[in-house]
Write an enzyme that holds these catalytic residues in place. Structure first.
Site, PDB file in Angstrom:
ATOM      1  N   ARG A  24      46.637  45.249  39.429  1.00  0.00           N
ATOM      2  CA  ARG A  24      45.416  44.791  38.748  1.00  0.00           C
ATOM      3  C   ARG A  24      44.309  45.842  38.779  1.00  0.00           C
ATOM      4  O   ARG A  24      43.130  45.494  38.891  1.00  0.00           O
ATOM      5  CB  ARG A  24      44.898  43.487  39.366  1.00  0.00           C
ATOM      6  N   ARG A  28      38.506  42.770  35.932  1.00  0.00           N
ATOM      7  CA  ARG A  28      37.115  42.303  35.966  1.00  0.00           C
ATOM      8  C   ARG A  28      36.208  42.997  36.974  1.00  0.00           C
ATOM      9  O   ARG A  28      34.995  42.913  36.873  1.00  0.00           O
ATOM     10  CB  ARG A  28      37.082  40.788  36.215  1.00  0.00           C
ATOM     11  N   ARG A  37      36.328  43.607  27.201  1.00  0.00           N
ATOM     12  CA  ARG A  37      36.814  42.228  27.175  1.00  0.00           C
ATOM     13  C   ARG A  37      35.893  41.364  26.310  1.00  0.00           C
ATOM     14  O   ARG A  37      36.358  40.551  25.520  1.00  0.00           O
ATOM     15  CB  ARG A  37      36.867  41.723  28.621  1.00  0.00           C
ATOM     16  N   ASP A  74      50.114  40.715  30.124  1.00  0.00           N
ATOM     17  CA  ASP A  74      50.188  39.621  31.090  1.00  0.00           C
ATOM     18  C   ASP A  74      51.615  39.067  31.122  1.00  0.00           C
ATOM     19  O   ASP A  74      52.328  39.105  30.118  1.00  0.00           O
ATOM     20  CB  ASP A  74      49.206  38.500  30.738  1.00  0.00           C
ATOM     21  N   TYR A 147      54.891  28.572  35.535  1.00  0.00           N
ATOM     22  CA  TYR A 147      53.753  28.358  34.625  1.00  0.00           C
ATOM     23  C   TYR A 147      54.181  27.571  33.386  1.00  0.00           C
ATOM     24  O   TYR A 147      53.420  26.735  32.878  1.00  0.00           O
ATOM     25  CB  TYR A 147      53.151  29.706  34.192  1.00  0.00           C
TER      26      TYR A 147
HETATM   27  O1  1CP Z   1      45.952  46.511  35.826  1.00  0.00           O
HETATM   28  C1  1CP Z   1      46.675  45.513  35.776  1.00  0.00           C
HETATM   29  O2  1CP Z   1      47.467  45.201  36.669  1.00  0.00           O
HETATM   30  C2  1CP Z   1      46.508  44.657  34.550  1.00  0.00           C
HETATM   31  C3  1CP Z   1      47.728  44.056  33.937  1.00  0.00           C
HETATM   32  C4  1CP Z   1      48.075  42.659  34.468  1.00  0.00           C
HETATM   33  C5  1CP Z   1      49.209  42.312  35.218  1.00  0.00           C
HETATM   34  C6  1CP Z   1      50.248  43.236  35.822  1.00  0.00           C
HETATM   35  C7  1CP Z   1      47.375  41.451  34.194  1.00  0.00           C
HETATM   36  C8  1CP Z   1      46.109  41.339  33.454  1.00  0.00           C
HETATM   37  N1  1CP Z   1      48.108  40.398  34.694  1.00  0.00           N
HETATM   38  C9  1CP Z   1      49.221  40.884  35.340  1.00  0.00           C
HETATM   39  C10 1CP Z   1      50.289  40.114  35.975  1.00  0.00           C
HETATM   40  C11 1CP Z   1      50.133  38.660  36.208  1.00  0.00           C
HETATM   41  N2  1CP Z   1      49.550  37.711  35.402  1.00  0.00           N
HETATM   42  C12 1CP Z   1      50.699  37.983  37.308  1.00  0.00           C
HETATM   43  C13 1CP Z   1      51.544  38.649  38.379  1.00  0.00           C
HETATM   44  C14 1CP Z   1      50.717  39.351  39.404  1.00  0.00           C
HETATM   45  C15 1CP Z   1      49.930  38.461  40.336  1.00  0.00           C
HETATM   46  O3  1CP Z   1      50.541  37.690  41.093  1.00  0.00           O
HETATM   47  O4  1CP Z   1      48.695  38.552  40.290  1.00  0.00           O
HETATM   48  C16 1CP Z   1      50.389  36.614  37.197  1.00  0.00           C
HETATM   49  C17 1CP Z   1      50.769  35.507  38.152  1.00  0.00           C
HETATM   50  C18 1CP Z   1      49.666  36.440  35.988  1.00  0.00           C
HETATM   51  C19 1CP Z   1      49.173  35.166  35.391  1.00  0.00           C
HETATM   52  C20 1CP Z   1      47.708  35.204  35.239  1.00  0.00           C
HETATM   53  N3  1CP Z   1      47.081  35.890  34.239  1.00  0.00           N
HETATM   54  C21 1CP Z   1      46.728  34.670  36.093  1.00  0.00           C
HETATM   55  C22 1CP Z   1      46.975  33.828  37.366  1.00  0.00           C
HETATM   56  C23 1CP Z   1      46.789  32.395  37.042  1.00  0.00           C
HETATM   57  C24 1CP Z   1      47.102  31.403  38.147  1.00  0.00           C
HETATM   58  O5  1CP Z   1      46.379  30.398  38.173  1.00  0.00           O
HETATM   59  O6  1CP Z   1      48.058  31.547  38.943  1.00  0.00           O
HETATM   60  C25 1CP Z   1      45.475  35.038  35.563  1.00  0.00           C
HETATM   61  C26 1CP Z   1      44.103  34.672  36.087  1.00  0.00           C
HETATM   62  C27 1CP Z   1      45.726  35.819  34.398  1.00  0.00           C
HETATM   63  C28 1CP Z   1      44.709  36.490  33.537  1.00  0.00           C
HETATM   64  C29 1CP Z   1      44.634  37.968  33.675  1.00  0.00           C
HETATM   65  N4  1CP Z   1      45.713  38.824  33.520  1.00  0.00           N
HETATM   66  C30 1CP Z   1      45.287  40.134  33.660  1.00  0.00           C
HETATM   67  C31 1CP Z   1      43.858  40.088  33.892  1.00  0.00           C
HETATM   68  C32 1CP Z   1      42.978  41.301  34.031  1.00  0.00           C
HETATM   69  C33 1CP Z   1      43.467  38.747  33.907  1.00  0.00           C
HETATM   70  C34 1CP Z   1      42.054  38.203  34.056  1.00  0.00           C
HETATM   71  C35 1CP Z   1      41.568  37.914  32.679  1.00  0.00           C
HETATM   72  C36 1CP Z   1      40.132  38.097  32.457  1.00  0.00           C
HETATM   73  O7  1CP Z   1      39.373  37.175  32.814  1.00  0.00           O
HETATM   74  O8  1CP Z   1      39.722  39.126  31.899  1.00  0.00           O
END
Ligand code: 1CP
Length: 340
Positions: A24, A28, A37, A74, A147
């Site tokens: 990540r 943010r 964003r 994602d 999910y």
């Molecule tokens: O630099 C990076 O790593 C960005 C790329 C990236 C990756 C590898 C994002 C962007 N998401 C992920 C993987 C991801 N997405 C996982 C596996 C890693 C982990 O365990 O954290 C998972 C479970 C998700 C699903 C997801 N997407 C969640 C979790 C939700 C939950 O309730 O369990 C969330 C909050 C997101 C949104 C997301 N994805 C990525 C970002 C930067 C964000 C935040 C969005 C925003 O508000 O801008």
């Protein structure tokens, strides 16, 4: 020009300072991310706009010069590509219309749906520094399925575990479809320029014994062996976060090249259980990165020492927290790079 992170995986040499990137690393905690964003409109618009996704992928590289860059996307884009409704609730996170079988899903349009992500990767091969390893990724099937079935993130993954237990054949069909979609997606990412791919099994902790074997190990094993059968020798990073069983078993069974350790993994135990052919990645506590200061320096030094005599990639044990001060990431980079 060589790529230190890719070279480390490919060769048996132990370098001075380990290569470093952070899960990540785009996101943010960076003000420049929040600006793009906001300009993109929604999170999904950002993921599906190659130009903007390229930009936010490059932001942490410009700031910190990480050894690897992970494409901005994602894990939930795969169910979206299979036809499941997906949206992001502001301030809350992802939401999907829950499913309990594959009847409303189809592999047919998936490749075209995910083409923008390959386009982002292909742009990055031209815009990244020549020494930066480009990482593609996907969620591992069990984690993505949790999910899909619950329609959102859940603390204990109960809906998916319940379906897997009561209707294993139906659940198997969902997993099988995810395996096929993921092989195709990763093959496209590699063809577009990914040097390495990571499989995120963020919810490995909720399965034990035979269930862990059937829903976590076997699907990841199937994905990696299909990629190899297609002629891709691209290194794969496995990240079974919170997995209960012996991790060397996960590596041996899945045949992943790199094992990413979560925050709670015992470095010394895993290190002695895994042979020198296994590259380890991890595992600084993201909370300590938020704290910064001497505590951060000390925690980094312990990791460097624990892994001193083996090939490893410095990373966190889970993703960067949004409240992380950007200057603490600079502090981390200086500390890790000073190691020799
Ligand atoms: O630099 C990076 O790593 C960005 C790329 C990236 C990756 C590898 C994002 C962007 N998401 C992920 C993987 C991801 N997405 C996982 C596996 C890693 C982990 O365990 O954290 C998972 C479970 C998700 C699903 C997801 N997407 C969640 C979790 C939700 C939950 O309730 O369990 C969330 C909050 C997101 C949104 C997301 N994805 C990525 C970002 C930067 C964000 C935040 C969005 C925003 O508000 O801008």
């Amino acid at each position: 020009m060589t790529k230190p992170l890719l070279d480390l995986i490919r060769q048996q040499k132990i370098p001075g300072a380990p290569p470093v990137w952070l899960m990540r690393q785009a996101g943010r905690y960076l003000p420049e991310y929040r600006r793009v964003r906001a300009e993109a409109g929604g999170f999904l618009d950002l993921c599906y706009s190659p130009e903007l996704a390229e930009e936010v992928t490059l932001q942490p590289i410009r700031r910190y010069g990480f050894d690897a860059s992970i494409v901005f996307a994602d894990i939930l884009l795969v169910p979206h590509a299979l036809g499941q409704k997906l949206w992001f609730e502001t301030g809350e996170g992802p939401r999907l219309e829950p499913i309990s079988c594959t009847s409303d899903l189809s592999l047919k349009g998936a490749r075209a749906h995910l083409a923008p992500i390959s386009e982002t990767l292909s742009r990055l091969t031209k815009s990244l520094p020549a020494s930066t390893t480009l990482i593609g990724f996907a969620g591992a099937p069990w984690t993505v399925a949790t999910y899909m079935v619950a329609g959102r993130g859940t603390p204990d993954q109960a809906p998916a575990r319940e379906l897997a237990r009561t209707e294993p054949e139906k659940f198997q069909e969902i997993i099988d479809m995810l395996v096929d979609a993921t092989v195709d997606y990763l093959a496209e990412q590699i063809s577009a320029g990914a040097d390495v791919v990571q499989l995120f099994e963020s919810w490995a902790a909720s399965l034990q014994g035979e269930a862990f074997d059937r829903w976590c190990i076997k699907p990841v094993q199937a994905i990696i062996s299909s990629l190899r059968a297609k002629g891709f020798d691209t290194p794969v990073i496995g990240f079974p976060r919170g997995a209960q069983g012996p991790l060397e078993n996960y590596v041996r069974r899945t045949q992943c090249d790199v094992l990413a350790l979560d925050t709670n993994a015992n470095r010394q135990e895993v290190s002695s259980a895994c042979g020198p052919e296994v590259v380890l990645q991890g595992n600084l506590d993201p909370q300590i990165l938020v704290a910064g200061g001497e505590e951060l320096d000390a925690a980094i030094d312990v990791i460097l020492e624990d892994f001193a005599n083996r090939r490893f990639i410095f990373n966190l044990g889970h993703g960067i927290l949004p409240e992380t001060p950007p200057e603490h990431v600079a502090q981390l980079m200086a500390r890790v790079r000073k190691a020799s």
